[in-house]
Design a protein around this motif. Structure first.
Motif, PDB file in Angstrom:
ATOM      1  N   THR A   1      -1.912   5.823   6.052  1.00  0.00           N
ATOM      2  CA  THR A   1      -2.056   7.277   6.043  1.00  0.00           C
ATOM      3  C   THR A   1      -2.437   7.741   7.439  1.00  0.00           C
ATOM      4  N   LEU A   2      -2.184   9.043   7.711  1.00  0.00           N
ATOM      5  CA  LEU A   2      -2.434   9.585   9.046  1.00  0.00           C
ATOM      6  C   LEU A   2      -3.066  10.968   8.960  1.00  0.00           C
ATOM      7  N   THR A   3      -4.137  11.171   9.747  1.00  0.00           N
ATOM      8  CA  THR A   3      -4.707  12.500   9.945  1.00  0.00           C
ATOM      9  C   THR A   3      -4.584  12.833  11.429  1.00  0.00           C
ATOM     10  N   LYS A   4      -5.151  13.947  11.841  1.00  0.00           N
ATOM     11  CA  LYS A   4      -5.040  14.345  13.251  1.00  0.00           C
ATOM     12  C   LYS A   4      -5.921  13.502  14.171  1.00  0.00           C
ATOM     13  N   LYS A   5      -6.836  12.720  13.586  1.00  0.00           N
ATOM     14  CA  LYS A   5      -7.748  11.939  14.420  1.00  0.00           C
ATOM     15  C   LYS A   5      -7.701  10.443  14.133  1.00  0.00           C
ATOM     16  N   GLU A   6      -7.177  10.058  12.966  1.00  0.00           N
ATOM     17  CA  GLU A   6      -7.245   8.654  12.607  1.00  0.00           C
ATOM     18  C   GLU A   6      -6.173   8.273  11.601  1.00  0.00           C
ATOM     19  N   SER A   7      -6.004   6.964  11.472  1.00  0.00           N
ATOM     20  CA  SER A   7      -5.097   6.424  10.473  1.00  0.00           C
ATOM     21  C   SER A   7      -5.842   5.346   9.702  1.00  0.00           C
ATOM     22  N   PHE A   8      -5.491   5.216   8.433  1.00  0.00           N
ATOM     23  CA  PHE A   8      -6.062   4.162   7.607  1.00  0.00           C
ATOM     24  C   PHE A   8      -4.942   3.274   7.073  1.00  0.00           C
ATOM     25  N   LEU A   9      -5.257   1.981   7.028  1.00  0.00           N
ATOM     26  CA  LEU A   9      -4.362   1.036   6.358  1.00  0.00           C
ATOM     27  C   LEU A   9      -5.122   0.539   5.126  1.00  0.00           C
ATOM     28  N   HIS A  10      -4.686   1.000   3.969  1.00  0.00           N
ATOM     29  CA  HIS A  10      -5.341   0.645   2.718  1.00  0.00           C
ATOM     30  C   HIS A  10      -4.683  -0.610   2.157  1.00  0.00           C
ATOM     31  N   ILE A  11      -5.517  -1.560   1.756  1.00  0.00           N
ATOM     32  CA  ILE A  11      -5.002  -2.795   1.173  1.00  0.00           C
ATOM     33  C   ILE A  11      -5.509  -2.886  -0.263  1.00  0.00           C
ATOM     34  N   THR A  12      -4.583  -2.864  -1.190  1.00  0.00           N
ATOM     35  CA  THR A  12      -4.922  -2.877  -2.617  1.00  0.00           C
ATOM     36  C   THR A  12      -4.748  -4.283  -3.177  1.00  0.00           C
ATOM     37  N   ALA A  13      -5.816  -4.771  -3.827  1.00  0.00           N
ATOM     38  CA  ALA A  13      -5.794  -6.101  -4.448  1.00  0.00           C
ATOM     39  C   ALA A  13      -5.219  -7.154  -3.511  1.00  0.00           C
ATOM     40  N   PRO A  14      -5.855  -7.370  -2.347  1.00  0.00           N
ATOM     41  CA  PRO A  14      -5.282  -8.294  -1.364  1.00  0.00           C
ATOM     42  C   PRO A  14      -5.230  -9.724  -1.862  1.00  0.00           C
ATOM     43  N   LYS A  15      -4.288 -10.477  -1.284  1.00  0.00           N
ATOM     44  CA  LYS A  15      -4.134 -11.899  -1.561  1.00  0.00           C
ATOM     45  C   LYS A  15      -4.413 -12.690  -0.285  1.00  0.00           C
ATOM     46  N   PRO A  16      -4.675 -13.979  -0.388  1.00  0.00           N
ATOM     47  CA  PRO A  16      -4.940 -14.775   0.823  1.00  0.00           C
ATOM     48  C   PRO A  16      -3.835 -14.670   1.870  1.00  0.00           C
ATOM     49  N   GLU A  17      -2.597 -14.505   1.440  1.00  0.00           N
ATOM     50  CA  GLU A  17      -1.495 -14.400   2.411  1.00  0.00           C
ATOM     51  C   GLU A  17      -1.511 -13.087   3.205  1.00  0.00           C
ATOM     52  N   ASP A  18      -2.377 -12.173   2.854  1.00  0.00           N
ATOM     53  CA  ASP A  18      -2.558 -10.946   3.634  1.00  0.00           C
ATOM     54  C   ASP A  18      -3.487 -11.174   4.819  1.00  0.00           C
ATOM     55  N   SER A  19      -4.087 -12.346   4.898  1.00  0.00           N
ATOM     56  CA  SER A  19      -4.967 -12.670   6.028  1.00  0.00           C
ATOM     57  C   SER A  19      -4.160 -12.671   7.324  1.00  0.00           C
ATOM     58  N   ALA A  20      -4.606 -11.888   8.303  1.00  0.00           N
ATOM     59  CA  ALA A  20      -3.903 -11.730   9.581  1.00  0.00           C
ATOM     60  C   ALA A  20      -4.718 -10.764  10.432  1.00  0.00           C
ATOM     61  N   THR A  21      -4.248 -10.530  11.641  1.00  0.00           N
ATOM     62  CA  THR A  21      -4.804  -9.464  12.470  1.00  0.00           C
ATOM     63  C   THR A  21      -3.887  -8.261  12.386  1.00  0.00           C
ATOM     64  N   TYR A  22      -4.456  -7.101  12.138  1.00  0.00           N
ATOM     65  CA  TYR A  22      -3.679  -5.865  12.001  1.00  0.00           C
ATOM     66  C   TYR A  22      -3.901  -4.999  13.240  1.00  0.00           C
ATOM     67  N   LEU A  23      -2.791  -4.658  13.887  1.00  0.00           N
ATOM     68  CA  LEU A  23      -2.822  -3.905  15.131  1.00  0.00           C
ATOM     69  C   LEU A  23      -2.345  -2.480  14.904  1.00  0.00           C
ATOM     70  N   CYS A  24      -3.016  -1.552  15.562  1.00  0.00           N
ATOM     71  CA  CYS A  24      -2.630  -0.148  15.535  1.00  0.00           C
ATOM     72  C   CYS A  24      -2.236   0.245  16.961  1.00  0.00           C
ATOM     73  N   ALA A  25      -1.209   1.059  17.100  1.00  0.00           N
ATOM     74  CA  ALA A  25      -0.772   1.502  18.424  1.00  0.00           C
ATOM     75  C   ALA A  25      -0.276   2.933  18.335  1.00  0.00           C
ATOM     76  N   VAL A  26      -0.458   3.678  19.435  1.00  0.00           N
ATOM     77  CA  VAL A  26       0.001   5.063  19.479  1.00  0.00           C
ATOM     78  C   VAL A  26       1.034   5.225  20.581  1.00  0.00           C
ATOM     79  N   PHE A  27       1.940   6.166  20.365  1.00  0.00           N
ATOM     80  CA  PHE A  27       2.982   6.486  21.332  1.00  0.00           C
ATOM     81  C   PHE A  27       2.925   7.979  21.613  1.00  0.00           C
ATOM     82  N   THR A  28       2.813   8.316  22.912  1.00  0.00           N
ATOM     83  CA  THR A  28       2.763   9.736  23.279  1.00  0.00           C
ATOM     84  C   THR A  28       3.978  10.155  24.087  1.00  0.00           C
ATOM     85  N   GLY A  29       4.803   9.203  24.486  1.00  0.00           N
ATOM     86  CA  GLY A  29       5.955   9.523  25.306  1.00  0.00           C
ATOM     87  C   GLY A  29       5.717   9.301  26.783  1.00  0.00           C
ATOM     88  N   ALA A  30       4.441   9.170  27.186  1.00  0.00           N
ATOM     89  CA  ALA A  30       4.122   8.940  28.595  1.00  0.00           C
ATOM     90  C   ALA A  30       4.428   7.498  28.968  1.00  0.00           C
TER      91      ALA A  30
END
Lengths: 113, 110
Positions: B65-94
């Protein structure tokens, strides 16, 4: 299968040597990028190219050089001028539309001995 | 200067225990926010792109999900295979670059 390949997977370099990392893509993307990843830090942009025979410096270009002679290929040379080259290097490619998704290769881990 | 902050740095969950990962950003003119998953020793794998506040995207157990200031990554009923590093990145065109956060390392115990 379309994708991005990087070689080698692991690379060892002696101090004072230049080394070249390979990046090839068959996604027909115009833009290609090189990032560096260090533990505890976000990915940082080294160089990028939006078209053949043209490229621009990113945030940490010192000690690196690139070429873009073919659309499919964007090799990165780590020169002896790079003071701390040990890192995980990632190549990416994308279209050139607004906010096109960048897709990443599997990476090359460079270690300076 | 564009800034992206991800929290927490690390998260340990029990299998089935839902939670959310946060990505807050300070940029001038967001044109896209990206979520990637990265397994140890591998390149980031694309998950989602969000372009405007209020937008939501789902894939299996993940919802972004996205708001004007932040984003959330919701994980529902996770499993062991969801174990990882999750990266967030923004693009402004610059400079055509993505600005990345440091990532959130998720560990899901069976």
């Amino acid at each position: 299968d379309g994708g991005i390949t990087q070689s080698p997977k692991y690379l060892f370099r002696k101090e004072g040597q230049n080394v070249t990392l390979s990046c090839e893509q068959n996604l027909n993307h115009d833009a290609m990028y090189w990032y560096r990843q260090d533990p505890g830090q976000g990915l940082r942009l080294i160089y990028y190219s939006q078209i053949v025979n043209d490229f621009q410096k990113g945030d940490i270009a010192e000690g690196y050089s690139v070429s873009r002679e073919k659309k499919e290929s964007f090799p990165l040379t780590v020169t002896s001028a790079q003071k701390n080259p040990t890192a995980f290097y990632l190549c990416a490619s994308s279209g050139t539309g607004a906010a096109d998704t960048q897709y990443f290769g599997p990476g090359t881990r460079l270690t300076v001995l | 200067e564009d800034q992206v902050t991800q929290s927490p740095e690390a998260l340990r969950l029990q299998e089935g225990e839902s939670s959310s990962l946060n990505c807050s950003y300070t940029v001038s003119g967001l044109r896209g926010l990206f979520w990637y998953r990265q397994d140890p020793g591998k390149g980031p794998e694309f998950l989602f792109t969000l372009y405007s506040a209020g937008e939501e995207k789902e894939k299996e157990r993940l919802k972004a999900t996205l708001t004007k200031k932040e984003s959330f990554l919701h994980i529902t009923a996770p499993k062991p295979e969801d174990s990882a590093t999750y990266l967030c990145a923004v693009f402004t065109g610059a400079n055509s670059k993505l600005t990345f956060g440091k990532g959130i390392t998720l560990s899901v115990r069976p």
